[in-house]
Design a protein around this motif. Structure first.
Motif: not given
Ligand code: PLP
Length: 380
Positions: A270-277, A298-301, A364-372
């Motif tokens: 959760v921390s990694a996703v919130l930091a990356a996105v 992920f608002p805007g998506t 997984v967090a960087p992939a989430v950031a990239e996809a978003v």
């Protein structure tokens, strides 16, 4: 590929498959048959029932095997409401699984019941005071899920059940998502009925169980040959029951340490996703939540588009509850939590089993950031 959709379903565990295999092959009997092949199946069924009862802290006679969580919920809601002459009022929440919501709707449409839906806070929690205020002399059943399948919020079930009991009203909980993570002892939870499903904990799809406290009258939903003490007719799924029992034993053995490890992994993720996105928001309660679920908006998506993009990055997730998959509607859970329709449509749920590692999740967090980023840049 990393599979982060365990809340939808899980693979059958090897030990579970090995336990059930004999009852699909050599020991294939019908437990109602009066010969040695049938008796062997009947013994296996009785043993499986005893194991499930031990898991739930109840008596074997209080366990009814069903075809899964949906049927267990249907039997609990319709069976208790129609079997109990107390009145025609049901109390539940707007964030229940469809199996509960549609069963309540059936009682309202065809049996003259009234339903009260308790308010839920933005974090998904039901307030005990709201339950107390909703109860009436003609309330026949309260049903509140132990853990939510979309946002993972865990309800204070023991406290809620005590409030219903003070008015002598039966209390059902859908524990399908809690299984494997939380203590399901029905005495400690203080519930009168509880639903579980095998395929969330390493048993196959198509087996589940309903606990109903001994003296509570239960009207069957399936009529026929009177199996399961008349509560659920139909030739028993012996291999499935054996599998559920095996999966329950495995889930119980490592439950606390698994939950502890998964909680730490979840919090890191959760921390990694919130930091990356930067715009991401975690849905559900920050701490009273399942160890194996983290869902974000992920608002805007668009959640469905992010999900597809994530799959291209080797991450399998869900854009809401799988049971509502294919529907274009925004999640009824997120709407009930107060998310606007356009934000609710941006939800992605990640869920995992006890075998996941903190390292795998953080990766997984960087992939989430990239996809978003990709989906947001396309403006969908
Ligand atoms: N209840 C909850 C909370 C669920 O998450 C599910 C399935 O996702 C069900 C009930 C239905 O269980 P089954 O798929 O075994 O019918």
């Amino acid at each position: 590929m990393i599979y982060l959709d365990a809340a939808a379903t899980s693979a059958v565990r090897r030990e579970v498959l090995e336990a059930m295999w004999p009852y699909l092959t050599g020991d294939f009997g019908n437990p109602s048959s009066h010969h040695t092949v049938g008796e062997s199946a009947a013994r296996a069924l009785a043993d499986a029932r005893a194991s499930v009862a031990a898991w739930l802290g109840c008596r074997p006679t209080e366990v009814t095997f069903t075809s899964g969580g949906t049927e267990a919920d249907n039997l609990a809601i319709k069976g208790i409401a129609l079997g109990n002459p107390r009145g025609r009022h049901i109390v539940t929440t707007p964030i229940e699984h469809e199996a509960v919501l549609e069963s309540v709707d059936y009682l309202v449409r065809l049996h003259g019941f009234e339903a009260t839906f308790l308010p839920v806070a933005a974090d998904g929690l039901v307030a005990p005071a709201d339950l107390a205020a909703a109860l009436r002399d003609d309330t026949t059943l309260v049903s509140v899920m132990l853990a939510n399948n979309e946002v993972g919020t865990v309800q204070p079930i023991a406290e809620l059940a005590a409030i219903a009991h003070a008015r002598r009203i039966p209390f059902h909980t859908d524990a399908v998502q809690a299984a494997g993570w939380l203590d399901l002892d029905v005495q400690r939870l203080g519930v009168d009925a509880l639903s579980v499903s095998g395929h969330k904990i390493g048993a196959p799809k198509g087996i589940g169980a309903l606990y109903v406290r001994g003296r509570i009258p239960l009207e069957p939903v399936l009529h026929g040959g009177g199996q399961e003490r008349g509560r659920r007719s139909g030739t028993e799924n012996v291999a499935g029951a054996v599998a559920l029992a095996a999966a329950a034993r495995l889930a119980t053995a490592g439950r606390e340490s698994n939950a502890q490890r998964a909680t730490e992994a979840r919090d890191g993720f959760v921390s990694a996703v919130l930091a990356a996105v930067p715009d991401a928001r975690l849905t559900g309660h920050p701490t009273s939540r399942l160890p194996g679920t983290a869902s974000f908006v992920f608002p805007g998506t668009n959640g469905e588009a992010v999900l597809l993009e994530l799959e291209r990055h080797g991450v399998v997730s869900s854009s809401g509850s799988a049971c509502a998959a294919g529907s274009e509607d925004a999640s009824h859970v997120l709407l009930a939590l107060g998310y606007p329709d356009d934000v609710a449509r941006t939800a992605v749920r990640f869920s995992w089993g006890a075998d996941v590692t903190a390292g795998q999740l953080v990766e997984v967090a960087p992939a989430v950031a990239e996809a978003v980023r990709e989906i947001a840049s396309l403006g969908r």
